[in-house]
Design a protein around this motif. Structure first.
Motif, PDB file in Angstrom:
ATOM      1  N   ASN A  15     -76.159  21.640  -7.111  1.00 11.23           N
ATOM      2  CA  ASN A  15     -76.220  20.195  -6.882  1.00 11.23           C
ATOM      3  C   ASN A  15     -74.849  19.548  -7.053  1.00 11.23           C
ATOM      4  O   ASN A  15     -74.481  18.642  -6.283  1.00 11.23           O
ATOM      5  CB  ASN A  15     -77.218  19.544  -7.842  1.00 11.23           C
ATOM      6  N   GLN A  16     -74.079  20.001  -8.042  1.00 12.19           N
ATOM      7  CA  GLN A  16     -72.734  19.456  -8.235  1.00 12.19           C
ATOM      8  C   GLN A  16     -71.839  19.767  -7.037  1.00 12.19           C
ATOM      9  O   GLN A  16     -71.059  18.922  -6.585  1.00 12.19           O
ATOM     10  CB  GLN A  16     -72.109  20.011  -9.523  1.00 12.19           C
ATOM     11  N   THR A  17     -71.985  20.992  -6.533  1.00 10.51           N
ATOM     12  CA  THR A  17     -71.190  21.371  -5.349  1.00 10.51           C
ATOM     13  C   THR A  17     -71.577  20.500  -4.155  1.00 10.51           C
ATOM     14  O   THR A  17     -70.698  20.006  -3.421  1.00 10.51           O
ATOM     15  CB  THR A  17     -71.413  22.865  -5.032  1.00 10.51           C
ATOM     16  N   LEU A  18     -72.864  20.307  -3.956  1.00 10.36           N
ATOM     17  CA  LEU A  18     -73.317  19.452  -2.848  1.00 10.36           C
ATOM     18  C   LEU A  18     -72.860  18.011  -3.035  1.00 10.36           C
ATOM     19  O   LEU A  18     -72.479  17.331  -2.059  1.00 10.36           O
ATOM     20  CB  LEU A  18     -74.839  19.505  -2.723  1.00 10.36           C
ATOM     21  N   MET A  24     -70.140  16.965  -4.560  1.00  9.69           N
ATOM     22  CA  MET A  24     -68.709  16.909  -4.215  1.00  9.69           C
ATOM     23  C   MET A  24     -68.531  16.938  -2.694  1.00  9.69           C
ATOM     24  O   MET A  24     -67.702  16.205  -2.145  1.00  9.69           O
ATOM     25  CB  MET A  24     -67.957  18.099  -4.848  1.00  9.69           C
ATOM     26  N   TYR A  25     -69.314  17.748  -1.988  1.00  2.00           N
ATOM     27  CA  TYR A  25     -69.227  17.834  -0.532  1.00  2.00           C
ATOM     28  C   TYR A  25     -69.593  16.493   0.112  1.00  2.00           C
ATOM     29  O   TYR A  25     -68.915  16.006   1.018  1.00  2.00           O
ATOM     30  CB  TYR A  25     -70.152  18.952  -0.028  1.00  2.00           C
ATOM     31  N   ILE A  26     -70.674  15.858  -0.393  1.00  5.99           N
ATOM     32  CA  ILE A  26     -71.091  14.556   0.138  1.00  5.99           C
ATOM     33  C   ILE A  26     -70.011  13.502  -0.104  1.00  5.99           C
ATOM     34  O   ILE A  26     -69.693  12.691   0.788  1.00  5.99           O
ATOM     35  CB  ILE A  26     -72.443  14.132  -0.467  1.00  5.99           C
ATOM     36  N   GLU A  27     -69.431  13.519  -1.316  1.00  6.52           N
ATOM     37  CA  GLU A  27     -68.361  12.561  -1.622  1.00  6.52           C
ATOM     38  C   GLU A  27     -67.167  12.758  -0.702  1.00  6.52           C
ATOM     39  O   GLU A  27     -66.570  11.788  -0.210  1.00  6.52           O
ATOM     40  CB  GLU A  27     -67.936  12.696  -3.091  1.00  6.52           C
ATOM     41  N   ASN A  28     -66.776  13.989  -0.440  1.00 10.87           N
ATOM     42  CA  ASN A  28     -65.651  14.271   0.464  1.00 10.87           C
ATOM     43  C   ASN A  28     -65.965  13.822   1.883  1.00 10.87           C
ATOM     44  O   ASN A  28     -65.090  13.256   2.572  1.00 10.87           O
ATOM     45  CB  ASN A  28     -65.286  15.758   0.440  1.00 10.87           C
ATOM     46  N   LEU A  29     -67.194  14.055   2.352  1.00 13.12           N
ATOM     47  CA  LEU A  29     -67.573  13.597   3.693  1.00 13.12           C
ATOM     48  C   LEU A  29     -67.544  12.067   3.780  1.00 13.12           C
ATOM     49  O   LEU A  29     -67.113  11.491   4.788  1.00 13.12           O
ATOM     50  CB  LEU A  29     -68.975  14.107   4.060  1.00 13.12           C
TER      51      LEU A  29
END
Length: 118
Positions: free
Chosen positions: A101-104, A106-111
Motif C-alpha cells: 500500500n505504501q508503494t502504491l 507513492m506511485y499515486i502521489e508521483n502520478l
C-alpha cells in the motif's frame, strides 16, 4: 582365602548369614497385617491419615481428575500454539500488504505531481 565368606558392604556384624539362598527370602515377610496409614495432606483433603481401604477411592478420584485437567491443559496449549502460528502468519501478510500500500501510495502521489505539471 575362604570363598564361602560373604562380604557385608554395610559394615554390620551379620556376616555369618547366607543371603544367597531361598531361605533368606523367607525372612522378608510382612510383620503386621494391619493396613498402612497414608497422609492425605496436599491432596485437597483434610490433614488426616486413613487406612488404604477407607480413602483409596477418594485418592483415585482426585488422581483421575488431576489427569483430566492436565490433559485439558496440554490440549489448550496445543490450541494456543496453533492460534499463535496463525496470528504470526496473518501479521506477516498484513505487513506485506501495508508495504504494498505504501508503494502504491507513492506511485499515486508521483502520478498526481506529474499530472499537475502538465
Amino acid at each position: 582365602m575362604n570363598s564361602s565368606k560373604h562380604i557385608n558392604p554395610f559394615g554390620d556384624d551379620d556376616d555369618d548369614e547366607d543371603l544367597s539362598g531361598p531361605s533368606a527370602w523367607g525372612a522378608l515377610r510382612r510383620v503386621s497385617a494391619a493396613p498402612l496409614d497414608v497422609p492425605l495432606s496436599g491432596l485437597g483433603s483434610s490433614d488426616v491419615t486413613t487406612p488404604f481401604g477407607a480413602g483409596a477411592s477418594d485418592i483415585l478420584k482426585d488422581t483421575i481428575k488431576k489427569e483430566a485437567v492436565i490433559k485439558d491443559i496440554y490440549a489448550s496449549q496445543g490450541d494456543l500454539k496453533a492460534l499463535l502460528a496463525r496470528v504470526q502468519s496473518v501479521q506477516s501478510e498484513v505487513d506485506k500488504l501495508r508495504s504494498g500500500n505504501q508503494t502504491l501510495q507513492m506511485y499515486i502521489e508521483n502520478l498526481t505531481k506529474q499530472a499537475s505539471k502538465r
